[in-house]
Design a protein around this motif. Structure first.
Motif, mmCIF file in Angstrom:
data_model
loop_
_atom_site.group_PDB
_atom_site.id
_atom_site.type_symbol
_atom_site.label_atom_id
_atom_site.label_comp_id
_atom_site.label_asym_id
_atom_site.label_seq_id
_atom_site.Cartn_x
_atom_site.Cartn_y
_atom_site.Cartn_z
ATOM 1 N N GLY A 1 0.287 79.441 42.901
ATOM 2 C CA GLY A 1 0.034 79.184 43.988
ATOM 3 C C GLY A 1 -1.408 79.631 44.213
ATOM 4 N N ARG A 2 -1.563 81.327 43.602
ATOM 5 C CA ARG A 2 -2.261 82.023 44.569
ATOM 6 C C ARG A 2 -4.166 81.550 43.353
ATOM 7 N NH1 ARG A 2 -0.810 88.115 42.302
ATOM 8 N NH2 ARG A 2 -0.196 87.190 40.341
ATOM 9 N N TYR A 3 -3.609 80.974 42.009
ATOM 10 C CA TYR A 3 -5.001 80.531 41.354
ATOM 11 C C TYR A 3 -5.351 78.945 41.564
ATOM 12 C CZ TYR A 3 -3.653 85.045 39.048
ATOM 13 O OH TYR A 3 -3.021 86.063 39.110
ATOM 14 N N LEU A 4 -4.724 78.627 41.704
ATOM 15 C CA LEU A 4 -4.962 77.347 42.289
ATOM 16 C C LEU A 4 -6.111 77.017 43.079
ATOM 17 C CD1 LEU A 4 -1.699 75.533 42.919
ATOM 18 C CD2 LEU A 4 -3.396 75.694 40.775
ATOM 19 N N TRP A 5 -6.914 77.877 44.160
ATOM 20 C CA TRP A 5 -7.667 77.904 44.951
ATOM 21 C C TRP A 5 -9.357 77.774 43.675
ATOM 22 C CZ3 TRP A 5 -11.223 81.735 45.806
ATOM 23 C CH2 TRP A 5 -11.084 83.122 45.024
ATOM 24 N N GLU A 6 -8.811 78.469 42.968
ATOM 25 C CA GLU A 6 -9.744 78.884 42.385
ATOM 26 C C GLU A 6 -10.559 76.750 41.832
ATOM 27 O OE1 GLU A 6 -12.003 81.191 40.968
ATOM 28 O OE2 GLU A 6 -10.847 83.056 42.562
ATOM 29 N N ALA A 7 -9.220 76.763 41.828
ATOM 30 C CA ALA A 7 -9.530 75.392 40.868
ATOM 31 C C ALA A 7 -10.550 74.169 42.126
ATOM 32 C CB ALA A 7 -8.613 74.575 40.531
ATOM 33 N N GLU A 8 -9.701 74.112 43.264
ATOM 34 C CA GLU A 8 -10.461 73.933 43.790
ATOM 35 C C GLU A 8 -12.416 73.906 44.558
ATOM 36 O OE1 GLU A 8 -9.109 71.633 46.096
ATOM 37 O OE2 GLU A 8 -7.503 71.904 44.946
ATOM 38 N N ARG A 9 -12.302 75.303 44.101
ATOM 39 C CA ARG A 9 -14.151 76.085 44.065
ATOM 40 C C ARG A 9 -14.205 75.813 42.751
ATOM 41 N NH1 ARG A 9 -14.252 82.252 44.762
ATOM 42 N NH2 ARG A 9 -15.912 81.804 44.050
ATOM 43 N N ALA A 10 -14.289 75.280 41.613
ATOM 44 C CA ALA A 10 -14.787 74.394 40.937
ATOM 45 C C ALA A 10 -15.056 73.514 40.511
ATOM 46 C CB ALA A 10 -13.463 74.527 39.157
ATOM 47 N N ARG A 11 -16.556 73.281 40.539
ATOM 48 C CA ARG A 11 -16.709 72.293 39.959
ATOM 49 C C ARG A 11 -17.358 71.575 39.096
ATOM 50 N NH1 ARG A 11 -23.341 74.522 40.781
ATOM 51 N NH2 ARG A 11 -22.185 75.921 39.692
ATOM 52 N N PRO A 12 -16.500 70.152 39.177
ATOM 53 C CA PRO A 12 -16.281 69.052 38.212
ATOM 54 C C PRO A 12 -16.804 69.437 36.834
ATOM 55 C CG PRO A 12 -15.306 68.074 39.824
ATOM 56 C CD PRO A 12 -16.621 69.306 40.106
ATOM 57 N N CYS A 13 -16.525 69.834 35.441
ATOM 58 C CA CYS A 13 -18.417 69.228 33.798
ATOM 59 C C CYS A 13 -17.649 67.730 33.828
ATOM 60 C CB CYS A 13 -17.746 70.447 33.102
ATOM 61 S SG CYS A 13 -17.449 72.024 34.048
ATOM 62 N N VAL A 14 -19.488 67.519 33.490
ATOM 63 C CA VAL A 14 -19.612 66.271 33.053
ATOM 64 C C VAL A 14 -20.011 66.687 31.765
ATOM 65 C CG1 VAL A 14 -20.644 64.191 32.800
ATOM 66 C CG2 VAL A 14 -20.142 65.268 34.900
ATOM 67 N N ARG A 15 -18.785 65.611 30.690
ATOM 68 C CA ARG A 15 -19.486 65.293 29.189
ATOM 69 C C ARG A 15 -20.349 64.446 28.872
ATOM 70 N NH1 ARG A 15 -14.543 65.230 25.036
ATOM 71 N NH2 ARG A 15 -15.024 63.196 25.485
ATOM 72 N N LYS B 1 2.458 70.175 40.888
ATOM 73 C CA LYS B 1 3.618 70.593 40.300
ATOM 74 C C LYS B 1 2.640 71.960 40.118
ATOM 75 C CE LYS B 1 5.693 66.845 39.792
ATOM 76 N NZ LYS B 1 6.508 66.168 40.573
ATOM 77 N N LEU B 2 1.842 72.232 39.657
ATOM 78 C CA LEU B 2 1.870 73.534 39.369
ATOM 79 C C LEU B 2 1.650 75.080 40.543
ATOM 80 C CD1 LEU B 2 -1.204 74.029 36.647
ATOM 81 C CD2 LEU B 2 0.676 74.258 36.380
ATOM 82 N N ALA B 3 1.439 74.106 41.579
ATOM 83 C CA ALA B 3 1.924 74.599 42.929
ATOM 84 C C ALA B 3 3.401 75.160 43.441
ATOM 85 C CB ALA B 3 1.674 74.387 44.017
ATOM 86 N N GLN B 4 4.086 74.738 42.511
ATOM 87 C CA GLN B 4 5.475 74.979 42.784
ATOM 88 C C GLN B 4 6.255 75.455 41.847
ATOM 89 O OE1 GLN B 4 7.103 71.008 42.198
ATOM 90 N NE2 GLN B 4 6.378 70.204 44.089
ATOM 91 N N MET B 5 4.976 75.887 40.706
ATOM 92 C CA MET B 5 6.067 76.795 40.084
ATOM 93 C C MET B 5 5.377 78.238 40.418
ATOM 94 S SD MET B 5 4.366 75.244 36.592
ATOM 95 C CE MET B 5 4.942 76.505 35.534
ATOM 96 N N GLU B 6 6.264 79.520 40.809
ATOM 97 C CA GLU B 6 6.429 80.743 41.061
ATOM 98 C C GLU B 6 4.819 81.704 40.147
ATOM 99 O OE1 GLU B 6 8.782 85.287 41.176
ATOM 100 O OE2 GLU B 6 9.676 83.276 40.575
ATOM 101 N N GLY B 7 4.123 81.855 41.053
ATOM 102 C CA GLY B 7 3.301 83.042 40.445
ATOM 103 C C GLY B 7 1.824 81.862 40.243
#
Length: 188
Positions: A173-187, A165-171
């Protein structure tokens, strides 16, 4: 003769001239390009290097220092900062605004190649660099947590539903690859 005398003698003409100037100013204001912040692209390059298991002191002395020496020879650097953590180091180079970022990238790659002989032999990969613009920093960071849903399921939903859904919003898309690199945090 007084410069204001013709305007005093002709009040109707003076009023019409004033209204014409006001109207021209209002029309010109509508077409005036105004931005809240100027569009300035800072030529910044970030260099990352990793040595698994190395202490921050080792990373600073054995990896960051040789790289910094080579980067110091590059013309046009206005600021150089480095930080070392457990197993990784990051050197950020900021160049003059007039410097072409692509030419700076070639110079940084040449400096990395020149420093390779001074870096530890057990460095698994060559240091890598990435061009970045500090003005492109994210305005929002989204973290998802749940006390009832397991972390892998949250990650799957975030990746398949929210990211799409966020990738469909203009501007965005280029930041979503950062989310792919991020490791999930365990609380805990």
């Amino acid at each position: 003769m007084n410069i204001s005398a013709p305007f005093i003698k002709r009040p109707v003409g003076t009023t019409l001239l004033t209204l014409a100037l006001l109207l021209a100013g209002a029309l010109a204001f509508k077409y005036l390009p105004v931005a809240p912040l100027p569009q300035v692209e800072f030529p910044v390059i970030s260099v990352q290097a990793g040595l698994p298991g190395a202490s921050p002191e080792t990373m600073a002395s054995a990896v960051a220092t040789p790289l910094e020496r080579q980067f110091g020879r590059i013309a046009g650097i206005t600021q150089m900062t480095s930080s070392s953590q457990l197993g990784s180091t990051n050197v950020v180079l900021q160049f003059d605004l007039s410097r072409n970022i692509d030419a700076a990238g070639r110079d940084v790659q040449a400096a990395i190649n020149a420093a390779r002989g001074q870096l530890p032999a057990n460095l698994p990969n060559n240091p890598s660099y990435r061009k970045s613009n500090p003005a492109d920093a994210p305005v929002i960071i989204l973290a998802l947590t749940s006390d009832t849903i397991p972390l892998p399921k949250i990650y799957d939903v975030a990746d398949t539903v929210l990211a799409q859904k966020l990738a469909q919003m203009e501007g965005w898309g280029r930041y979503l690859w950062e989310a792919e690199r991020a490791r999930p945090c365990v609380r805990n």
